[in-house]
Write a protein that holds these residues in place. Structure first.
Motif, PDB file in Angstrom:
ATOM      1  N   VAL A  64       0.832  -1.203   0.000  1.00 22.23           N
ATOM      2  CA  VAL A  64       0.000   0.000   0.000  1.00 22.23           C
ATOM      3  C   VAL A  64       0.869   1.255   0.000  1.00 22.23           C
ATOM      4  CG1 VAL A  64      -1.663   1.331   1.383  1.00 22.23           C
ATOM      5  CG2 VAL A  64      -1.963  -1.132   1.097  1.00 22.23           C
ATOM      6  N   GLY A  65       1.974   1.220   0.739  1.00 25.82           N
ATOM      7  CA  GLY A  65       2.857   2.373   0.790  1.00 25.82           C
ATOM      8  C   GLY A  65       3.647   2.579  -0.484  1.00 25.82           C
ATOM      9  N   ARG A  74       1.023   4.518  -2.631  1.00 26.54           N
ATOM     10  CA  ARG A  74       1.594   5.779  -2.138  1.00 26.54           C
ATOM     11  C   ARG A  74       0.850   6.359  -0.938  1.00 26.54           C
ATOM     12  NH1 ARG A  74       6.019   5.257  -2.668  1.00 26.54           N
ATOM     13  NH2 ARG A  74       6.473   7.479  -2.426  1.00 26.54           N
ATOM     14  N   TRP A  75       0.301   5.485  -0.077  1.00 24.25           N
ATOM     15  CA  TRP A  75      -0.242   5.938   1.191  1.00 24.25           C
ATOM     16  C   TRP A  75       0.822   5.782   2.266  1.00 24.25           C
ATOM     17  CZ3 TRP A  75      -5.044   8.097   1.480  1.00 24.25           C
ATOM     18  CH2 TRP A  75      -5.916   7.882   0.409  1.00 24.25           C
ATOM     19  N   ASN A  76       0.705   6.555   3.341  1.00 27.89           N
ATOM     20  CA  ASN A  76       1.648   6.419   4.443  1.00 27.89           C
ATOM     21  C   ASN A  76       0.907   6.308   5.775  1.00 27.89           C
ATOM     22  OD1 ASN A  76       1.244   9.146   5.638  1.00 27.89           O
ATOM     23  ND2 ASN A  76       2.178   9.859   3.725  1.00 27.89           N
ATOM     24  N   SER A  77       1.672   6.094   6.843  1.00 30.97           N
ATOM     25  CA  SER A  77       1.075   5.849   8.159  1.00 30.97           C
ATOM     26  C   SER A  77       0.197   6.992   8.634  1.00 30.97           C
ATOM     27  CB  SER A  77       2.182   5.585   9.192  1.00 30.97           C
ATOM     28  OG  SER A  77       2.907   4.428   8.850  1.00 30.97           O
ATOM     29  N   ASP A  98      -1.740   8.808   6.969  1.00 34.31           N
ATOM     30  CA  ASP A  98      -3.038   8.829   6.302  1.00 34.31           C
ATOM     31  C   ASP A  98      -4.092   8.024   7.054  1.00 34.31           C
ATOM     32  OD1 ASP A  98      -2.388  10.448   4.046  1.00 34.31           O
ATOM     33  OD2 ASP A  98      -1.257   8.775   3.216  1.00 34.31           O
ATOM     34  N   ASN A 131      -6.571  10.736   6.593  1.00 33.81           N
ATOM     35  CA  ASN A 131      -7.532  10.456   5.522  1.00 33.81           C
ATOM     36  C   ASN A 131      -7.940   8.982   5.544  1.00 33.81           C
ATOM     37  OD1 ASN A 131      -9.153  10.648   3.266  1.00 33.81           O
ATOM     38  ND2 ASN A 131      -7.457  10.794   1.806  1.00 33.81           N
ATOM     39  N   LEU A 169      -8.190   6.126   2.348  1.00 35.33           N
ATOM     40  CA  LEU A 169      -7.328   4.948   2.418  1.00 35.33           C
ATOM     41  C   LEU A 169      -8.152   3.667   2.299  1.00 35.33           C
ATOM     42  CD1 LEU A 169      -4.616   3.539   2.984  1.00 35.33           C
ATOM     43  CD2 LEU A 169      -5.040   3.871   5.425  1.00 35.33           C
ATOM     44  N   ASN A 175      -9.475   3.187  -1.205  1.00 34.89           N
ATOM     45  CA  ASN A 175      -8.450   2.832  -2.183  1.00 34.89           C
ATOM     46  C   ASN A 175      -8.024   1.374  -2.092  1.00 34.89           C
ATOM     47  OD1 ASN A 175      -5.167   4.123  -3.120  1.00 34.89           O
ATOM     48  ND2 ASN A 175      -6.786   3.277  -4.364  1.00 34.89           N
TER      49      ASN A 175
END
Length: 235
Positions: free
Chosen positions: A171-172, A176-179, A181, A185, A189, A192
């Motif tokens: 996922v990261g 391109r999500w991070n912790s 989020d 958001n 998340l 997605n």
């Protein structure tokens, strides 16, 4: 053949705490060395190509520090108390950052700025630090589980954590999500990643990355546990 049910926990807290402290001190030295490598590279080339290395190192340190905090709180409160559940959730959210750093090797390629070997060493330090921090953090919580659950259930809970972290690495890196989020958001998340979870076979990249890291981390942790598990008593 490894049998999680054969593992028993005994009172080696003082020895364990001493080892953990020295490991974290050694990892702090390695982390500082990596930051120096980045600073020297910037001075020599004027490029900030690896500006993300100190940031990723800092993120990798969050999980073991949360683990230390949680272990301390567990001496005073039940694990299912709200403060400890929140700490556990935060620990789990930040744990994937420790192993995610391995994917940063994609940034290493001939760029004409400096020796490629220099960049390989710089990135190897980052990955080495991250993996140490991740396994130290996981091991600390594994010991706490063994104080409260039977060895088999503790073992499979740890495997579940590794599986979740492996998916989080995908996922990261790919989505391109991070912790952060998870807090900033959460709706975006969940939306997605819902397709990835609902149809894993329809997303071969997600499945491949998750399984690849799950096998890597599981085998590495198994080897660490073989060496460092509390010894069984002689009868």
């Amino acid at each position: 053949m490894f049998n999680p049910g054969d593992v028993k926990l005994y009172n080696f807290s003082m020895v364990h705490d001493g080892y953990m402290r020295r490991i974290l001190e050694a990892t702090a030295i390695l982390s500082l060395t990596d930051v120096v490598f980045v600073a020297v590279r910037i001075l020599m080339t004027g490029s900030t190509r690896y500006w993300f290395v100190p940031a990723n190192l800092a993120l990798a340190w969050v999980s073991p520090l949360l683990a230390i905090w949680l272990v301390g709180e567990l001496k005073n409160r039940r694990w299912l108390s709200w403060p400890n559940l929140v700490l556990t959730g935060l620990w789990l959210v930040f744990l994937p950052n420790t192993w995610y750093v391995l994917t940063d090797f994609i940034h290493v390629y001939p760029n004409g700025e400096i020796s490629q070997l220099y960049d390989i060493v710089l990135m190897s330090l980052l990955a080495f630090c991250g993996f140490i921090l991740g396994f130290v953090s996981l091991y600390s919580l594994h010991r706490q589980l063994l104080r409260r659950l039977d060895p088999l259930r503790s073992y499979w809970l740890i495997q579940t954590v590794i599986l979740l972290c492996s998916f989080a690495i995908y996922v990261g890196r790919d989505l391109r999500w991070n912790s952060w989020d998870v807090i900033a958001n959460p709706g975006g998340l969940v939306l997605n990643i819902s397709d990835q979870i609902a149809d894993p076979l329809g997303n071969p990249r997600a499945l491949n990355v998750t399984l690849l890291f799950f096998v890597l981390l599981s085998v590495m942790y198994y080897c660490i546990w073989m060496v460092w598990k509390p010894p069984t008593p002689k009868h």
